[in-house]
Every structure is written in structure tokens, then in C-alpha cells.
Design a protein around this motif. Structure first.
Motif, PDB file in Angstrom:
ATOM      1  N   GLN A   1      34.234  60.951  30.919  1.00  0.00           N
ATOM      2  CA  GLN A   1      33.177  60.904  31.460  1.00  0.00           C
ATOM      3  C   GLN A   1      32.718  59.384  31.439  1.00  0.00           C
ATOM      4  O   GLN A   1      32.318  58.561  32.289  1.00  0.00           O
ATOM      5  CB  GLN A   1      32.057  61.557  30.590  1.00  0.00           C
ATOM      6  N   PHE A   2      32.700  58.694  30.018  1.00  0.00           N
ATOM      7  CA  PHE A   2      32.385  57.412  30.409  1.00  0.00           C
ATOM      8  C   PHE A   2      32.900  56.380  30.986  1.00  0.00           C
ATOM      9  O   PHE A   2      32.647  55.568  31.779  1.00  0.00           O
ATOM     10  CB  PHE A   2      32.553  56.840  28.730  1.00  0.00           C
ATOM     11  N   TYR A   3      34.373  56.551  31.024  1.00  0.00           N
ATOM     12  CA  TYR A   3      35.374  55.683  32.048  1.00  0.00           C
ATOM     13  C   TYR A   3      34.897  56.071  33.419  1.00  0.00           C
ATOM     14  O   TYR A   3      34.794  55.064  34.177  1.00  0.00           O
ATOM     15  CB  TYR A   3      36.905  56.210  31.744  1.00  0.00           C
ATOM     16  N   HIS A   4      34.717  57.284  33.558  1.00  0.00           N
ATOM     17  CA  HIS A   4      34.570  57.316  35.175  1.00  0.00           C
ATOM     18  C   HIS A   4      33.097  56.804  35.663  1.00  0.00           C
ATOM     19  O   HIS A   4      32.897  56.697  36.712  1.00  0.00           O
ATOM     20  CB  HIS A   4      34.662  58.832  35.474  1.00  0.00           C
ATOM     21  N   LEU A   5      32.041  57.122  34.676  1.00  0.00           N
ATOM     22  CA  LEU A   5      30.898  56.554  34.988  1.00  0.00           C
ATOM     23  C   LEU A   5      30.868  55.162  35.143  1.00  0.00           C
ATOM     24  O   LEU A   5      30.188  54.343  36.034  1.00  0.00           O
ATOM     25  CB  LEU A   5      29.672  56.715  33.800  1.00  0.00           C
ATOM     26  N   MET A   6      31.645  54.380  34.294  1.00  0.00           N
ATOM     27  CA  MET A   6      31.762  52.798  34.517  1.00  0.00           C
ATOM     28  C   MET A   6      32.516  52.627  35.997  1.00  0.00           C
ATOM     29  O   MET A   6      32.019  51.677  36.412  1.00  0.00           O
ATOM     30  CB  MET A   6      32.640  52.361  33.400  1.00  0.00           C
ATOM     31  N   VAL A   7      33.457  53.210  36.248  1.00  0.00           N
ATOM     32  CA  VAL A   7      34.106  53.004  37.386  1.00  0.00           C
ATOM     33  C   VAL A   7      33.336  53.492  38.585  1.00  0.00           C
ATOM     34  O   VAL A   7      33.036  52.687  39.548  1.00  0.00           O
ATOM     35  CB  VAL A   7      35.245  53.838  37.737  1.00  0.00           C
TER      36      VAL A   7
ATOM     37  N   LEU B   1      37.052  44.708  40.006  1.00  0.00           N
ATOM     38  CA  LEU B   1      37.999  45.914  40.507  1.00  0.00           C
ATOM     39  C   LEU B   1      39.631  45.443  40.217  1.00  0.00           C
ATOM     40  O   LEU B   1      40.224  46.237  39.764  1.00  0.00           O
ATOM     41  CB  LEU B   1      37.886  46.104  42.110  1.00  0.00           C
ATOM     42  N   PHE B   2      39.918  44.187  40.411  1.00  0.00           N
ATOM     43  CA  PHE B   2      41.058  43.804  39.927  1.00  0.00           C
ATOM     44  C   PHE B   2      41.219  43.654  38.575  1.00  0.00           C
ATOM     45  O   PHE B   2      42.491  43.961  37.946  1.00  0.00           O
ATOM     46  CB  PHE B   2      41.595  42.313  40.659  1.00  0.00           C
ATOM     47  N   THR B   3      40.429  42.993  37.873  1.00  0.00           N
ATOM     48  CA  THR B   3      40.551  42.960  36.301  1.00  0.00           C
ATOM     49  C   THR B   3      40.541  44.483  35.839  1.00  0.00           C
ATOM     50  O   THR B   3      41.253  44.594  34.743  1.00  0.00           O
ATOM     51  CB  THR B   3      39.612  42.034  35.970  1.00  0.00           C
ATOM     52  N   GLY B   4      40.128  45.176  36.252  1.00  0.00           N
ATOM     53  CA  GLY B   4      39.787  46.590  35.744  1.00  0.00           C
ATOM     54  C   GLY B   4      41.146  47.224  36.019  1.00  0.00           C
ATOM     55  O   GLY B   4      41.836  48.199  35.065  1.00  0.00           O
ATOM     56  N   HIS B   5      41.729  47.185  37.306  1.00  0.00           N
ATOM     57  CA  HIS B   5      43.061  47.622  37.329  1.00  0.00           C
ATOM     58  C   HIS B   5      44.076  47.260  36.619  1.00  0.00           C
ATOM     59  O   HIS B   5      44.921  48.093  36.133  1.00  0.00           O
ATOM     60  CB  HIS B   5      43.420  47.473  38.976  1.00  0.00           C
ATOM     61  N   ASN B   6      44.174  45.879  36.303  1.00  0.00           N
ATOM     62  CA  ASN B   6      45.109  45.172  35.410  1.00  0.00           C
ATOM     63  C   ASN B   6      44.989  45.798  34.042  1.00  0.00           C
ATOM     64  O   ASN B   6      45.828  45.960  33.310  1.00  0.00           O
ATOM     65  CB  ASN B   6      45.004  43.624  35.616  1.00  0.00           C
ATOM     66  N   SER B   7      43.756  45.769  33.546  1.00  0.00           N
ATOM     67  CA  SER B   7      43.483  46.435  32.108  1.00  0.00           C
ATOM     68  C   SER B   7      44.151  47.904  32.237  1.00  0.00           C
ATOM     69  O   SER B   7      44.659  48.084  31.166  1.00  0.00           O
ATOM     70  CB  SER B   7      42.032  46.538  31.837  1.00  0.00           C
ATOM     71  N   ALA B   8      43.712  48.758  33.220  1.00  0.00           N
ATOM     72  CA  ALA B   8      44.337  50.166  33.078  1.00  0.00           C
ATOM     73  C   ALA B   8      45.908  49.930  33.141  1.00  0.00           C
ATOM     74  O   ALA B   8      46.304  50.988  32.214  1.00  0.00           O
ATOM     75  CB  ALA B   8      43.775  50.832  34.322  1.00  0.00           C
TER      76      ALA B   8
ATOM     77  N   ILE C   1      29.804  53.021  38.767  1.00  0.00           N
ATOM     78  CA  ILE C   1      28.903  52.179  38.808  1.00  0.00           C
ATOM     79  C   ILE C   1      29.515  50.600  39.485  1.00  0.00           C
ATOM     80  O   ILE C   1      29.194  50.098  40.215  1.00  0.00           O
ATOM     81  CB  ILE C   1      28.365  51.744  37.297  1.00  0.00           C
ATOM     82  N   GLY C   2      30.739  50.373  38.900  1.00  0.00           N
ATOM     83  CA  GLY C   2      31.281  49.246  39.666  1.00  0.00           C
ATOM     84  C   GLY C   2      31.556  49.264  41.247  1.00  0.00           C
ATOM     85  O   GLY C   2      31.297  48.558  41.795  1.00  0.00           O
ATOM     86  N   MET C   3      32.052  50.540  41.697  1.00  0.00           N
ATOM     87  CA  MET C   3      32.321  50.892  42.903  1.00  0.00           C
ATOM     88  C   MET C   3      30.842  50.850  43.765  1.00  0.00           C
ATOM     89  O   MET C   3      30.853  50.188  44.853  1.00  0.00           O
ATOM     90  CB  MET C   3      33.146  52.085  43.091  1.00  0.00           C
ATOM     91  N   PHE C   4      29.737  51.313  43.193  1.00  0.00           N
ATOM     92  CA  PHE C   4      28.579  50.983  43.785  1.00  0.00           C
ATOM     93  C   PHE C   4      27.972  49.548  43.935  1.00  0.00           C
ATOM     94  O   PHE C   4      27.574  49.346  45.287  1.00  0.00           O
ATOM     95  CB  PHE C   4      27.639  51.918  42.892  1.00  0.00           C
ATOM     96  N   LEU C   5      28.455  48.771  42.929  1.00  0.00           N
ATOM     97  CA  LEU C   5      27.976  47.493  42.840  1.00  0.00           C
ATOM     98  C   LEU C   5      28.579  46.851  44.063  1.00  0.00           C
ATOM     99  O   LEU C   5      28.114  45.726  44.649  1.00  0.00           O
ATOM    100  CB  LEU C   5      28.075  46.973  41.438  1.00  0.00           C
ATOM    101  N   ILE C   6      30.141  47.086  44.206  1.00  0.00           N
ATOM    102  CA  ILE C   6      30.850  46.434  45.230  1.00  0.00           C
ATOM    103  C   ILE C   6      30.279  46.929  46.514  1.00  0.00           C
ATOM    104  O   ILE C   6      29.917  45.830  47.425  1.00  0.00           O
ATOM    105  CB  ILE C   6      32.236  46.885  45.209  1.00  0.00           C
ATOM    106  N   ALA C   7      29.983  48.268  46.736  1.00  0.00           N
ATOM    107  CA  ALA C   7      29.355  48.657  48.173  1.00  0.00           C
ATOM    108  C   ALA C   7      28.010  47.791  48.400  1.00  0.00           C
ATOM    109  O   ALA C   7      27.699  47.396  49.459  1.00  0.00           O
ATOM    110  CB  ALA C   7      29.373  50.066  48.045  1.00  0.00           C
ATOM    111  N   LEU C   8      27.135  48.067  47.222  1.00  0.00           N
ATOM    112  CA  LEU C   8      25.693  47.417  47.607  1.00  0.00           C
ATOM    113  C   LEU C   8      25.878  46.092  47.940  1.00  0.00           C
ATOM    114  O   LEU C   8      25.195  45.410  48.726  1.00  0.00           O
ATOM    115  CB  LEU C   8      24.981  47.495  46.234  1.00  0.00           C
ATOM    116  N   SER C   9      26.510  45.068  47.142  1.00  0.00           N
ATOM    117  CA  SER C   9      26.873  43.653  47.351  1.00  0.00           C
ATOM    118  C   SER C   9      27.308  43.597  48.789  1.00  0.00           C
ATOM    119  O   SER C   9      26.858  42.544  49.413  1.00  0.00           O
ATOM    120  CB  SER C   9      27.793  42.985  46.274  1.00  0.00           C
ATOM    121  N   LEU C  10      28.406  44.115  49.041  1.00  0.00           N
ATOM    122  CA  LEU C  10      28.892  43.902  50.586  1.00  0.00           C
ATOM    123  C   LEU C  10      27.905  44.317  51.514  1.00  0.00           C
ATOM    124  O   LEU C  10      27.932  43.764  52.787  1.00  0.00           O
ATOM    125  CB  LEU C  10      30.223  44.662  50.507  1.00  0.00           C
ATOM    126  N   PHE C  11      27.314  45.464  51.357  1.00  0.00           N
ATOM    127  CA  PHE C  11      26.209  45.699  52.420  1.00  0.00           C
ATOM    128  C   PHE C  11      25.217  44.588  52.537  1.00  0.00           C
ATOM    129  O   PHE C  11      24.817  44.397  53.771  1.00  0.00           O
ATOM    130  CB  PHE C  11      25.733  47.099  52.018  1.00  0.00           C
TER     131      PHE C  11
END
Length: 459
Positions: free
Chosen positions: A323-329, A236-243, A331-341
């Protein structure tokens, strides 16, 4: 279709297929190091078995990754000769560094990693495992440096004119640490860690659901879940820095990623949507002023939009990039939510009580791979119409002698050959996973060494 489109499709296909394997190698390498280090410290047999098992999976991904990576270097000469001449001094330096500092380290230690169990001292084998893992990490460094230079050129000057022009390095370290290389490298590394971690989580969740290797799988799952939680949050942080870097260095790309057309004005942050390029309207769910706030911590600060650039200097496929960018984001948010759950369920002592959660992890192995692919598509399509941003257009980078029918025929052959390789990959992975991490994974005339030799002979 013309030569340019066909050549782009061919290169995208070969790179996308190849990019399945290096992230897996890096991610699996990290967990191999973790499992083997725990074994060396505790002398507990189950961690040795886990290390051997995932080394076997690593060997499959590494072998096919090497085979598919070679093809791209030939494509530079066959389809992109002008590009190769233009960037040869720079791209060649990075590829040479990869061979000297990364691939040599990785391949030198690979034999010990695969065949050294019970033949060398445990600490020597652990050093070899670390060497292979670090070699794969260093390999990513130089490939990302080369690609990042195309996105944000630095440390060069142009020699010659017209079609004979080429870029030469004047400052090697400025080329290496070009404005986007560090942000993109960390993003790639973390994506690779996620690819490896979620494959391991998937396999061990499957074992637990089937009642196989349950105790061992529970230990492997918990260790890997920690890696997944840390990596998903770091992404999440590396993606924000890259953006933020893209906003400064490639504002036209950022505008396409976010569907922002207004030349200078506050920009909304779209969570999902659809871009109509002709009417310059984005329909979807948005946070008003969200992009302005993300970049400038103010809802009303202007952000440069696509209309600030001549039409010929903008990405042509804005909706695809969006679309490609938002699909990547997503998936990343889903993986965060799943891992934390899952981490929360572990804290509650109920991690392995919910079958639906384990089944979810079984099917998540593909998600980091998709996110890696979507992110790459967005980055490369967003750079268009430039192959070297601001310096060399993609339409000018082609080989002058190659014909459309030649590219189409070779593309057809690639589909066949890569299809066979993918089926081989699935067959070998399925065979190894169905056998599972068992006590007979020893070295010697049978066990792991025999299986690895069989895998290598099939490449």
C-alpha cells in the motif's frame, strides 16, 4: 508490545518527522538560487523580493530540521547499540563526511545568506545562496549513502564473531557507490525538488486567489511550474531505475512491493489492490504480466516471488509495504498529470483563468511530502527482517539493556516535544506567508534580518 516493536516505532516516528524538513530545504534552496540568479541578471526588484521571502521560509525549515535531526544519532546508541557497533565504522565514515563536506559548507554560508542582504556585493550573496543549496544536496548524498549501504552492502569485510562482529570498510568508494546509492540518491533529490516546488506553487496560487501579490505570484508560479514539470517527469525515470535495482539486489522487497507470491513466474503489475498474506491473493486492478514487462520487456519472463524465500527472510507486513509503495506511485503520477495540464493551460494562455486549478495547487503542497514518507516506509519495511540486508537482523540489532517501558516513556515524550515543534513550525510558516513577499523585506535593523533573528531565537 516488545522492545523491538517499540524501538522501531520510535525511530520511525522521529525519522518521519525529521524528514519533513530536509526535502523542503533542498527544494526551496533550488528555487532560491533560481530567483536570485534571475534578479542578478535582470535587476528586477520582484525577483529580489521573492528570493528574500523564500529565504525566510527556508530559515524556518532549516532550523527545525537541524533540531530534529540530532535526536536520531542518540537513538543509535540508546536503542540500537548492537547495530551501532556493527555498522559504526561505515555509518560513522558517512556521517563524518557529511559534517566535513556538507554541513560545514552549508552552515558557513548560512550567515551570509540570511543576514548578508545589502551587506555584501550581490554576486557574493548569490555564491552564498549556491553554497547553502549545494551543502544541503551534499548532506543528502552522505545520508543516502549510509542508508543505501544497509540496503545493498558493498566495500566491506566482517571482523570478529558473534555479538562482537562488525563491518569494516575495505574499499571506501565501493561503499559510497554501492549498488543502490546512485538510484536512491537521484530519487531522493528529485523528491526534494518536488516538495519545495509544490510548496511555492501552493503559496503563490493562494495569493492569486486572494488577490495579493498577483503579478509577482504569476511570475513565481510560472518559473516554479517549469521546475515541477521537469522534476515530476524525472521522478518517473528515477523511480523506474530504482525499482529495477531492487529487483536485482533485493528481490524479496520487490515481491512485497508488488504483491507477487509465486516463486518463479510471470508477474502482474497492480495499479491498486489489497494483499491477503495468508491466502496469498491480491485483489485489485492489474495489468497482466505488466511487472514482467517492466523489468524484462517481456510479458512472460518469470519474476522472483516471496515464496522463493524462507518465511523468516520475508517482510512480515506485505500489505503495508504494497500500500505504501502504490500510494507513492499514485501521488507521483498525479503530480505529473497536474503539472502537464497546468503547462498546457499556460501554452493556451489560460493558466490563471481557472480557479479550481489554482485551488488544486493550494492543496498539493502536502502531496510530495506524503510521497516521500510513503516511499521511505515502503523501502524500510520492505527490507525487513534485516536492518543490514542479509547480514544483521533487526531483532539482533537492539540494545541489550533497554527496557520496553523506557522506550514507551521516551516515545510519549517525543510525541509531546515534536507536537510542540510542529505547532511552532505551522505558526511561523503561517505568520510568514500571511505577511507575504513585500517591499519592506530589507536587511538592516528591521525587515528580513529582524524576522530571521526572531525565528532563530525561537528554535
Amino acid at each position: 508490545m516488545d522492545v523491538e516493536i517499540l524501538s522501531r516505532i520510535q525511530f520511525a516516528f522521529t525519522v518521519a518527522f525529521h524528514y519533513i524538513f530536509p526535502p523542503l530545504s533542498i527544494g526551496l534552496g533550488l528555487l532560491m538560487v533560481v530567483f536570485e540568479t534571475i534578479y542578478i541578471r535582470t535587476k528586477r526588484k520582484e525577483y529580489e523580493i521573492l528570493a528574500k521571502f523564500w529565504t525566510k521560509i527556508f530559515a524556518i525549515t532549516f532550523g527545525i530540521g537541524v533540531a530534529t535531526g540530532i535526536v536520531m544519532e542518540f537513538e543509535f546508541g540508546t536503542n540500537w547499540a548492537t547495530y551501532s557497533r556493527y555498522v559504526g565504522d561505515i555509518f560513522g565514515s558517512a556521517l563524518a563526511a557529511e559534517g566535513i563536506f556538507a554541513f560545514a559548507l552549508e552552515s558557513s554560508a548560512l550567515g551570509i545568506l540570511l543576514f548578508g542582504w545589502n551587506r555584501v556585493k550581490p554576486w557574493v550573496h548569490l555564491v552564498a545562496t549556491w553554497a547553502v543549496f549545494l551543502g544541503s544536496m551534499f548532506s543528502a548524498v552522505w545520508i543516502v549513502v549510509a542508508n543505501s549501504w544497509q540496503q545493498t552492502p558493498a566495500g566491506y569485510h566482517i571482523v570478529g564473531e558473534g555479538m562482537q562482529a562488525r563491518a569494516e570498510i575495505v574499499d571506501f568508494w565501493a561503499m559510497v557507490f554501492n549498488p543502490s546509492s546512485v538510484d536512491r540518491l537521484t530519487h531522493v533529490w528529485i523528491g526534494a525538488f518536488l516538495a519545495g516546488a509544490f510548496l511555492i506553487l501552493s503559496v503563490h496560487a493562494y495569493y492569486m486567489l486572494k488577490g495579493r501579490f498577483v503579478v509577482m505570484s504569476q511570475k513565481a508560479f510560472k518559473i516554479t511550474l517549469v521546475v515541477a514539470v521537469i522534476a515530476s517527469l524525472m521522478q518517473l525515470f528515477t523511480g523506474h531505475n530504482s525499482a529495477e535495482g531492487v529487483a536485482v539486489n533485493q528481490p524479496a522487497k520487490l515481491a512485497a512491493l508488488e504483491g507477487h507470491f509465486e516463486a518463479q513466474g510471470p508477474a502482474d503489475l497492480y495499479l491498486l489492490g489489497w494483499v491477503d498474506k495468508e491466502s496469498q491473493v491480491v485483489t485489485g486492478l492489474k495489468i497482466p504480466g505488466g511487472l514482467s514487462f517492466m523489468l524484462h520487456q517481456d510479458l512472460n519472463t518469470p519474476v522472483t516471488g516471496l515464496n522463493a524465500f524462507p518465511e523468516e527472510d520475508r517482510p512480515s507486513q506485505v500489505n503495508a509495504v504494497f500500500q505504501f509503495y502504490h500510494l507513492m506511485v499514485a501521488i507521483g503520477m498525479f503530480l505529473i498529470a497536474l503539472s502537464l495540464f497546468a503547462l498546457w493551460q499556460w501554452w493556451r494562455g489560460k493558466l490563471f483563468d481557472k480557479k479550481w486549478l489554482l485551488w488544486t495547487f493550494v492543496f498539493t503542497a502536502i502531496l510530495p511530502q506524503l510521497a516521500n514518507q510513503f516511499g521511505w516506509f515502503a523501502a524500510e519495511m520492505g527490507r525487513q527482517p534485516w536492518v543490514v540486508y542479509g547480514l544483521l537482523r533487526t531483532s539482533d540489532a537492539l540494545s541489550k539493556s533497554v527496557q520496553a517501558n523506557q522506550v514507551l516513556f521516551s516515545l510519549f515524550l517525543f510525541f509531546i516535544v515534536y507536537g510542540v515543534l510542529f505547532l511552532l513550525f505551522i505558526y511561523l510558516m503561517n505568520k510568514a506567508i500571511q505577511k507575504g513577499p513585500s517591499e519592506d523585506m530589507d536587511s538592516g535593523e528591521g525587515g528580513l534580518s529582524r524576522d530571521i533573528a526572531d525565528v532563530i531565537s525561537k528554535q
